[in-house]
Design a protein around this motif. Structure first.
Motif, mmCIF file in Angstrom:
data_model
loop_
_atom_site.group_PDB
_atom_site.id
_atom_site.type_symbol
_atom_site.label_atom_id
_atom_site.label_comp_id
_atom_site.label_asym_id
_atom_site.label_seq_id
_atom_site.Cartn_x
_atom_site.Cartn_y
_atom_site.Cartn_z
ATOM 1 N N ARG A 45 0.841 -1.210 0.000
ATOM 2 C CA ARG A 45 0.000 0.000 0.000
ATOM 3 C C ARG A 45 0.871 1.253 0.000
ATOM 4 N NH1 ARG A 45 -2.174 3.409 4.483
ATOM 5 N NH2 ARG A 45 -0.307 2.488 5.330
ATOM 6 N N GLY A 48 2.557 1.918 -3.204
ATOM 7 C CA GLY A 48 1.586 2.311 -4.215
ATOM 8 C C GLY A 48 1.652 3.797 -4.529
ATOM 9 N N GLU A 97 10.341 -0.184 -5.497
ATOM 10 C CA GLU A 97 9.117 0.223 -6.184
ATOM 11 C C GLU A 97 8.327 -1.017 -6.573
ATOM 12 O OE1 GLU A 97 9.596 1.904 -10.202
ATOM 13 O OE2 GLU A 97 11.710 1.343 -10.021
ATOM 14 N N LEU A 98 7.050 -0.812 -6.777
ATOM 15 C CA LEU A 98 6.200 -1.929 -7.172
ATOM 16 C C LEU A 98 6.431 -2.283 -8.636
ATOM 17 C CD1 LEU A 98 2.781 -0.978 -5.517
ATOM 18 C CD2 LEU A 98 4.483 -2.618 -4.695
ATOM 19 N N THR A 99 6.412 -3.569 -8.915
ATOM 20 C CA THR A 99 6.429 -4.055 -10.292
ATOM 21 C C THR A 99 5.001 -3.981 -10.824
ATOM 22 O OG1 THR A 99 5.957 -6.308 -9.584
ATOM 23 C CG2 THR A 99 8.298 -5.697 -9.763
ATOM 24 N N LYS A 100 4.796 -4.395 -12.060
ATOM 25 C CA LYS A 100 3.435 -4.440 -12.608
ATOM 26 C C LYS A 100 2.560 -5.365 -11.756
ATOM 27 C CE LYS A 100 0.643 -5.516 -16.671
ATOM 28 N NZ LYS A 100 -0.483 -5.793 -15.831
ATOM 29 N N ARG A 103 1.653 -3.550 -8.619
ATOM 30 C CA ARG A 103 0.619 -2.532 -8.861
ATOM 31 C C ARG A 103 -0.743 -3.197 -9.070
ATOM 32 N NH1 ARG A 103 4.818 -0.709 -11.899
ATOM 33 N NH2 ARG A 103 3.794 -1.256 -13.865
ATOM 34 N N ASP A 104 -0.756 -4.341 -9.745
ATOM 35 C CA ASP A 104 -2.005 -5.087 -9.915
ATOM 36 C C ASP A 104 -2.566 -5.524 -8.560
ATOM 37 O OD1 ASP A 104 -1.834 -4.850 -12.667
ATOM 38 O OD2 ASP A 104 -1.156 -6.920 -12.986
ATOM 39 N N LEU A 106 -2.434 -3.928 -5.870
ATOM 40 C CA LEU A 106 -3.034 -2.793 -5.164
ATOM 41 C C LEU A 106 -4.559 -2.811 -5.241
ATOM 42 C CD1 LEU A 106 -0.748 0.242 -6.018
ATOM 43 C CD2 LEU A 106 -1.171 -0.740 -3.761
ATOM 44 N N THR A 107 -5.113 -3.315 -6.337
ATOM 45 C CA THR A 107 -6.574 -3.334 -6.491
ATOM 46 C C THR A 107 -7.244 -4.115 -5.368
ATOM 47 O OG1 THR A 107 -6.383 -3.024 -8.871
ATOM 48 C CG2 THR A 107 -8.472 -3.918 -8.058
#
Length: 137
Positions: A45, A48, A97-100, A103-104, A106-107
């Motif tokens: 989070r 994010g 940092e977040l990877t793809k 980031r996915d 995070l939803t």
């Protein structure tokens, strides 16, 4: 554990018309154990909002020890949620940092957080009722 509760647990992954797949259930359980702990959710989070260096991340997350944050970041990197960048300076600077995939993730993290906010009063009411029941026993 009674026979009924064991049988119910064995069916937790079943869907109507789909045979029980123990390997799939075990895989889901392992993955949930990796991604659902308190620190993983908080680190994802926090990241994010964008990349952060270790100490900035630690300040943002809150009461996490250096050891626990290091361990959580290692697990997140191993599982493809976090990318670690080392800048060769003196001393070296490390940014996360977040990877793809991260980031996915995070939803559902945001959905879970929204659910908690929406249901906090109900949870507090249930806890108070449970405490009163236990005190009366």
């Amino acid at each position: 554990m009674s026979g009924d509760s064991v049988a119910k647990q064995e069916r937790t992954c079943e869907k109507p018309g789909i045979p029980h797949d123990t390997a799939t259930c075990e895989h889901i359980s392992r993955m949930l154990a990796r991604i659902s702990d308190k620190w993983t959710i908080l680190v994802v989070r926090t990241l994010g909002g964008g990349p952060l260096r270790f100490n900035a991340l630690r300040r943002e997350v809150g009461e996490i020890s250096q050891k626990m944050l290091s361990s959580t970041l290692r697990d997140l990197e191993e599982n493809g949620f976090v990318f670690r960048t080392v800048t060769p300076t003196v001393p070296p600077q490390v940014e996360y940092e977040l990877t793809k995939l991260g980031r996915d993730f995070l939803t559902p993290v945001h959905r879970l957080a929204s659910w908690v906010v929406a249901n906090s009063k109900n949870i507090d009411t249930a806890r108070a009722a449970y405490a009163a029941k236990k005190a009366a026993e």
